[in-house]
Design a protein around this motif. Structure first.
Motif, PDB file in Angstrom:
ATOM      1  N   ARG A  29       0.843  -1.198   0.000  1.00  0.00           N
ATOM      2  CA  ARG A  29       0.000   0.000   0.000  1.00  0.00           C
ATOM      3  C   ARG A  29       0.880   1.250   0.000  1.00  0.00           C
ATOM      4  O   ARG A  29       1.755   1.408   0.851  1.00  0.00           O
ATOM      5  N   ASP A  30       0.658   2.107  -0.961  1.00  0.00           N
ATOM      6  CA  ASP A  30       1.387   3.371  -1.046  1.00  0.00           C
ATOM      7  C   ASP A  30       0.686   4.378  -0.143  1.00  0.00           C
ATOM      8  O   ASP A  30      -0.375   4.918  -0.479  1.00  0.00           O
ATOM      9  N   GLU A  31       1.276   4.617   1.023  1.00  0.00           N
ATOM     10  CA  GLU A  31       0.630   5.470   2.018  1.00  0.00           C
ATOM     11  C   GLU A  31       0.485   6.916   1.542  1.00  0.00           C
ATOM     12  O   GLU A  31      -0.512   7.582   1.835  1.00  0.00           O
ATOM     13  N   GLN A  32       1.467   7.392   0.795  1.00  0.00           N
ATOM     14  CA  GLN A  32       1.373   8.755   0.284  1.00  0.00           C
ATOM     15  C   GLN A  32       0.207   8.894  -0.683  1.00  0.00           C
ATOM     16  O   GLN A  32      -0.543   9.878  -0.648  1.00  0.00           O
TER      17      GLN A  32
ATOM     18  N   PRO B  19      -4.584   2.795  -3.887  1.00  0.00           N
ATOM     19  CA  PRO B  19      -3.217   3.120  -3.498  1.00  0.00           C
ATOM     20  C   PRO B  19      -2.261   1.926  -3.504  1.00  0.00           C
ATOM     21  O   PRO B  19      -1.140   2.045  -3.019  1.00  0.00           O
TER      22      PRO B  19
ATOM     23  N   ALA C 230      -2.415   7.011  -0.672  1.00  0.00           N
ATOM     24  CA  ALA C 230      -3.641   6.875   0.110  1.00  0.00           C
ATOM     25  C   ALA C 230      -4.016   8.193   0.770  1.00  0.00           C
ATOM     26  O   ALA C 230      -5.189   8.596   0.781  1.00  0.00           O
ATOM     27  N   LYS C 231      -3.026   8.894   1.318  1.00  0.00           N
ATOM     28  CA  LYS C 231      -3.289  10.187   1.952  1.00  0.00           C
ATOM     29  C   LYS C 231      -3.761  11.219   0.931  1.00  0.00           C
ATOM     30  O   LYS C 231      -4.512  12.129   1.260  1.00  0.00           O
ATOM     31  N   ALA C 232      -3.292  11.054  -0.306  1.00  0.00           N
ATOM     32  CA  ALA C 232      -3.687  11.994  -1.356  1.00  0.00           C
ATOM     33  C   ALA C 232      -5.080  11.691  -1.898  1.00  0.00           C
ATOM     34  O   ALA C 232      -5.574  12.411  -2.772  1.00  0.00           O
ATOM     35  N   GLY C 233      -5.695  10.615  -1.391  1.00  0.00           N
ATOM     36  CA  GLY C 233      -7.055  10.294  -1.800  1.00  0.00           C
ATOM     37  C   GLY C 233      -7.148   9.445  -3.045  1.00  0.00           C
ATOM     38  O   GLY C 233      -8.191   9.422  -3.703  1.00  0.00           O
TER      39      GLY C 233
END
Length: 264
Positions: free
Chosen positions: A160-163, A172, A165-168
């Motif tokens: 999972r690419d957390e960045q 992700p 995911a945070k970017a919506g």
């Protein structure tokens, strides 16, 4: 004609006739035949495989036999009856470390006796390591359960690419090829065919890796999921070093879309 001359003529004639008879009836001397002395060849019995034996085969009665072999042509360190008269019994239930052909002489390093060093450690080439990774028994991570010991695979890391995911981002998840052309040592506890039947059961796969690759795999297992992609037997390029980290032409799937990247 005087009687003396007749006597001489008769004697000469008789002598000539006798000489002619001797020439006709006499046999030429037979040549002496040379005697061939056969020197017996010194032999010893050596241990050979009765039939073809695959790697990991457990030696049973009838798999090995003694065969006469000239001592002058015996390879060094071969198992001979003089050195190991009880070899047939000693190597029963031993494991085959390297494949053997029918009639092939046995060297000690090709068999592992019961109670000796572990089989996996014995089959590893010098400098290599064996590392197990978790796989899905249903085959979703192992090419539909078609990956078997001694196959070569690519190792895929999905995380999972957390960045993102945070970017919506809607998806992700990222997939990337970590290693290419890796040899599979075992699937579960299977390191060979079972009774000539190809089997692929187990919850983990044991891979043959270099120390550097071990570090890559260990880090990847802590974050995300590892999957195996089966390679063709014929697609290995000469320029592609077996087991090389996949640092060039890496395919990364971002948000469900494959993206070609190149390392700098």
């Amino acid at each position: 004609m005087k009687s003396s001359r007749l006597l001489i003529l008769g004697t000469a004639l008789a002598a000539g006739v006798g000489a002619a008879i001797m020439v006709v009836t006499s046999k030429p001397p037979q040549p002496e035949r040379s005697k061939i002395v056969r020197v017996p060849v010194a032999t010893d019995d050596v241990l050979v495989a009765t039939k073809s034996l695959a790697i990991g085969t457990v030696i049973q009665s009838g798999d090995l036999r003694w065969q006469s072999w000239p001592k002058s042509n015996m390879p060094p360190n071969i198992i001979s009856k003089t050195q190991m008269p009880n070899a047939l019994a000693d190597f029963k239930t031993a494991l085959v470390r390297l494949p053997l052909n029918a009639g092939e002489p046995i060297f000690p390093n090709r068999l592992i006796k019961a109670g000796a060093a572990g089989f996996m450690a014995a089959i590893l080439p010098s400098g290599m390591r064996a590392v197990a990774i978790n796989i899905d028994q249903q085959g979703s991570q192992t090419a539909g359960n078609f990956i078997l010991p001694n196959d070569h695979v690519d190792v895929i890391h999905t995380y999972r690419d957390e960045q993102a995911a945070k970017a919506g981002a809607a998806d992700p998840m990222v997939s990337e090829t970590l290693l290419r052309n890796i040899r599979v040592l075992a699937i579960g506890q299977n390191i060979q065919d079972r009774n000539n039947e190809r089997v692929a059961t187990g919850s983990n796969a044991t891979l043959e890796l270099t120390p550097q690759q071990v570090e890559i795999i260990i880090r990847a297992q802590r974050v995300g999921q590892l999957s195996l992609a089966l390679r063709s037997l014929t697609d290995n390029k000469a320029s592609q070093k077996a087991g090389a980290p996949a640092q060039n032409d890496m395919t990364i799937v971002r948000y469900g879309v494959p993206v070609e990247t190149r390392s700098q």
